[in-house]
Design a protein around this motif. Structure first.
Motif, PDB file in Angstrom:
ATOM      1  N   LEU A  24      55.515  36.337  59.722  1.00  0.00           N
ATOM      2  CA  LEU A  24      56.804  35.744  59.395  1.00  0.00           C
ATOM      3  C   LEU A  24      56.827  34.373  60.031  1.00  0.00           C
ATOM      4  CD1 LEU A  24      59.429  38.607  59.821  1.00  0.00           C
ATOM      5  CD2 LEU A  24      58.576  37.599  57.707  1.00  0.00           C
ATOM      6  N   ARG A  25      57.041  33.341  59.203  1.00  0.00           N
ATOM      7  CA  ARG A  25      57.060  31.957  59.685  1.00  0.00           C
ATOM      8  C   ARG A  25      58.439  31.348  59.432  1.00  0.00           C
ATOM      9  NH1 ARG A  25      51.677  29.692  56.643  1.00  0.00           N
ATOM     10  NH2 ARG A  25      50.147  30.995  57.720  1.00  0.00           N
ATOM     11  N   LEU A  26      58.907  30.621  60.418  1.00  0.00           N
ATOM     12  CA  LEU A  26      60.136  29.843  60.268  1.00  0.00           C
ATOM     13  C   LEU A  26      59.706  28.396  60.073  1.00  0.00           C
ATOM     14  CD1 LEU A  26      63.213  29.690  60.256  1.00  0.00           C
ATOM     15  CD2 LEU A  26      63.112  29.406  62.747  1.00  0.00           C
ATOM     16  N   TYR A  27      59.902  27.887  58.851  1.00  0.00           N
ATOM     17  CA  TYR A  27      59.504  26.523  58.521  1.00  0.00           C
ATOM     18  C   TYR A  27      60.624  25.546  58.855  1.00  0.00           C
ATOM     19  CZ  TYR A  27      55.209  27.733  56.101  1.00  0.00           C
ATOM     20  OH  TYR A  27      53.933  28.155  55.808  1.00  0.00           O
ATOM     21  N   ASP A  28      60.262  24.445  59.500  1.00  0.00           N
ATOM     22  CA  ASP A  28      61.189  23.324  59.670  1.00  0.00           C
ATOM     23  C   ASP A  28      61.365  22.670  58.299  1.00  0.00           C
ATOM     24  OD1 ASP A  28      61.025  23.854  62.389  1.00  0.00           O
ATOM     25  OD2 ASP A  28      59.712  22.155  62.823  1.00  0.00           O
ATOM     26  N   VAL A  29      62.386  21.865  58.153  1.00  0.00           N
ATOM     27  CA  VAL A  29      62.565  21.079  56.935  1.00  0.00           C
ATOM     28  C   VAL A  29      61.548  19.931  56.983  1.00  0.00           C
ATOM     29  CG1 VAL A  29      64.186  19.664  55.616  1.00  0.00           C
ATOM     30  CG2 VAL A  29      64.993  21.721  56.785  1.00  0.00           C
ATOM     31  N   GLU A 123      63.434  27.584  56.109  1.00  0.00           N
ATOM     32  CA  GLU A 123      63.479  28.947  55.600  1.00  0.00           C
ATOM     33  C   GLU A 123      62.540  29.860  56.382  1.00  0.00           C
ATOM     34  OE1 GLU A 123      62.209  28.413  51.544  1.00  0.00           O
ATOM     35  OE2 GLU A 123      60.346  27.485  52.177  1.00  0.00           O
ATOM     36  N   LEU A 124      62.811  31.152  56.267  1.00  0.00           N
ATOM     37  CA  LEU A 124      61.959  32.182  56.855  1.00  0.00           C
ATOM     38  C   LEU A 124      61.082  32.731  55.737  1.00  0.00           C
ATOM     39  CD1 LEU A 124      61.322  33.837  59.431  1.00  0.00           C
ATOM     40  CD2 LEU A 124      63.095  35.463  58.677  1.00  0.00           C
ATOM     41  N   VAL A 125      59.766  32.733  55.944  1.00  0.00           N
ATOM     42  CA  VAL A 125      58.823  33.081  54.882  1.00  0.00           C
ATOM     43  C   VAL A 125      57.825  34.124  55.392  1.00  0.00           C
ATOM     44  CG1 VAL A 125      57.058  32.157  53.309  1.00  0.00           C
ATOM     45  CG2 VAL A 125      59.031  30.755  53.926  1.00  0.00           C
ATOM     46  N   ALA A 126      57.621  35.164  54.587  1.00  0.00           N
ATOM     47  CA  ALA A 126      56.561  36.134  54.855  1.00  0.00           C
ATOM     48  C   ALA A 126      55.301  35.617  54.181  1.00  0.00           C
ATOM     49  CB  ALA A 126      56.940  37.503  54.306  1.00  0.00           C
ATOM     50  N   VAL A 127      54.182  35.623  54.918  1.00  0.00           N
ATOM     51  CA  VAL A 127      52.938  35.018  54.429  1.00  0.00           C
ATOM     52  C   VAL A 127      51.786  36.009  54.572  1.00  0.00           C
ATOM     53  CG1 VAL A 127      51.300  33.128  54.777  1.00  0.00           C
ATOM     54  CG2 VAL A 127      53.743  32.723  55.110  1.00  0.00           C
ATOM     55  N   LEU A 128      51.100  36.248  53.457  1.00  0.00           N
ATOM     56  CA  LEU A 128      49.920  37.100  53.413  1.00  0.00           C
ATOM     57  C   LEU A 128      48.733  36.237  53.031  1.00  0.00           C
ATOM     58  CD1 LEU A 128      48.761  40.214  53.000  1.00  0.00           C
ATOM     59  CD2 LEU A 128      48.876  39.501  50.616  1.00  0.00           C
ATOM     60  N   ARG A 129      47.668  36.264  53.817  1.00  0.00           N
ATOM     61  CA  ARG A 129      46.462  35.492  53.498  1.00  0.00           C
ATOM     62  C   ARG A 129      45.570  36.300  52.555  1.00  0.00           C
ATOM     63  NH1 ARG A 129      47.679  34.885  58.627  1.00  0.00           N
ATOM     64  NH2 ARG A 129      48.057  32.809  59.429  1.00  0.00           N
ATOM     65  N   PHE A 130      44.947  35.603  51.591  1.00  0.00           N
ATOM     66  CA  PHE A 130      43.965  36.251  50.720  1.00  0.00           C
ATOM     67  C   PHE A 130      42.932  35.220  50.308  1.00  0.00           C
ATOM     68  CE2 PHE A 130      47.164  34.682  47.800  1.00  0.00           C
ATOM     69  CZ  PHE A 130      46.513  34.378  46.618  1.00  0.00           C
ATOM     70  N   GLU A 131      41.730  35.699  49.977  1.00  0.00           N
ATOM     71  CA  GLU A 131      40.640  34.803  49.615  1.00  0.00           C
ATOM     72  C   GLU A 131      40.369  34.846  48.122  1.00  0.00           C
ATOM     73  OE1 GLU A 131      37.122  35.023  51.969  1.00  0.00           O
ATOM     74  OE2 GLU A 131      38.236  34.998  53.847  1.00  0.00           O
ATOM     75  N   GLY A 132      39.691  33.815  47.644  1.00  0.00           N
ATOM     76  CA  GLY A 132      39.298  33.755  46.248  1.00  0.00           C
ATOM     77  C   GLY A 132      40.097  32.716  45.490  1.00  0.00           C
ATOM     78  N   TYR A 133      40.013  32.794  44.182  1.00  0.00           N
ATOM     79  CA  TYR A 133      40.742  31.862  43.332  1.00  0.00           C
ATOM     80  C   TYR A 133      42.107  32.450  42.998  1.00  0.00           C
ATOM     81  CZ  TYR A 133      36.395  29.352  42.954  1.00  0.00           C
ATOM     82  OH  TYR A 133      35.259  28.660  43.255  1.00  0.00           O
ATOM     83  N   ILE A 134      43.103  31.595  42.849  1.00  0.00           N
ATOM     84  CA  ILE A 134      44.443  32.069  42.509  1.00  0.00           C
ATOM     85  C   ILE A 134      44.510  32.248  40.997  1.00  0.00           C
ATOM     86  CG2 ILE A 134      46.926  31.620  42.644  1.00  0.00           C
ATOM     87  CD1 ILE A 134      46.360  29.796  45.045  1.00  0.00           C
ATOM     88  N   THR A 135      44.167  33.434  40.567  1.00  0.00           N
ATOM     89  CA  THR A 135      44.308  33.810  39.170  1.00  0.00           C
ATOM     90  C   THR A 135      45.573  34.658  39.052  1.00  0.00           C
ATOM     91  OG1 THR A 135      43.085  35.872  39.451  1.00  0.00           O
ATOM     92  CG2 THR A 135      41.794  33.882  38.888  1.00  0.00           C
ATOM     93  N   PRO A 136      46.101  34.861  37.855  1.00  0.00           N
ATOM     94  CA  PRO A 136      47.270  35.740  37.732  1.00  0.00           C
ATOM     95  C   PRO A 136      47.027  37.125  38.331  1.00  0.00           C
ATOM     96  CG  PRO A 136      47.000  34.477  35.715  1.00  0.00           C
ATOM     97  CD  PRO A 136      45.780  34.202  36.560  1.00  0.00           C
TER      98      PRO A 136
END
Length: 190
Positions: A24-29, A123-136
């Motif tokens: 969970l990340r809290l992003y600054d503007v 905003e508060l953002v949930a972030v999941l890391r994944f590898e590879g190409y961003i395909t649908p």
């Protein structure tokens, strides 16, 4: 104070929680250059030109990561790049303004069609890391994995994300060979 670093710059955030499978990340503007796009190549080219000085003041910006791609259930797609330090003619860099509002007021106007400067974050953002190409298929698998982890932990999605919106962050060179780090990003309620 000016710097001469060539390392990529990243949007400002604080990790508020490391959970099983996500952060969970809290992003600054922060300031961004953005545009709607049909094909990724169009977005990369137009936003990359702005960062490389194709703007009203011919200001060049430091290399930043990740490239953020926002996908809406309607099919609308938006690409964003963080606007970090300015690259000066003598090879040094000038840090971004101390506030996003100040930065937005001083950013040069875009010259590319459909390109605009804006702000992101806050905003508060949930972030999941994944590898590879961003395909649908890869994006949907990562989204489902993150949704399951958030449900398990009782974390509620923000309204737009509950309706199907998601963002992917892409790291590395656009056309690199080999592994690529990506992030599935879903806004959540505090």
């Amino acid at each position: 104070m000016a710097s001469t670093s060539n390392a990529p710059e990243f949007p400002p955030y604080t990790v508020v929680k490391r959970a099983d499978g996500y952060d969970l990340r809290l992003y600054d503007v922060y300031p961004v250059v953005e545009m709607e796009y049909a094909r990724r190549e169009e977005g990369y080219a137009a936003l990359g030109e702005y960062i490389d000085g194709v703007n009203a003041a011919r200001t060049r910006f430091s290399y930043t990561q990740p490239v953020i791609m926002r996908y809406e259930p309607s099919g609308r797609k938006m690409m964003q790049m963080y606007l970090g330090s300015q690259r000066l003619a003598d090879g040094t860099t000038k840090p971004p303004a101390s506030s996003a509002a100040q930065a937005l007021a001083t950013l040069p106007a875009p010259q590319g069609s459909g390109v605009r400067v804006s702000v992101a974050g806050g905003e508060l953002v949930a972030v999941l890391r994944f590898e590879g190409y961003i395909t649908p298929t890869a994006a949907e698998a990562a989204r489902k994995q993150l949704l399951a982890a958030l449900k398990r932990d009782g974390v509620q999605l923000a309204d737009e994300e509950a309706g199907g919106l998601f963002r992917c962050g892409q790291y590395g060179a656009v056309y690199q060979l080999g592994g690529r780090l990506n992030e599935m990003m879903l806004r959540v309620k505090p």
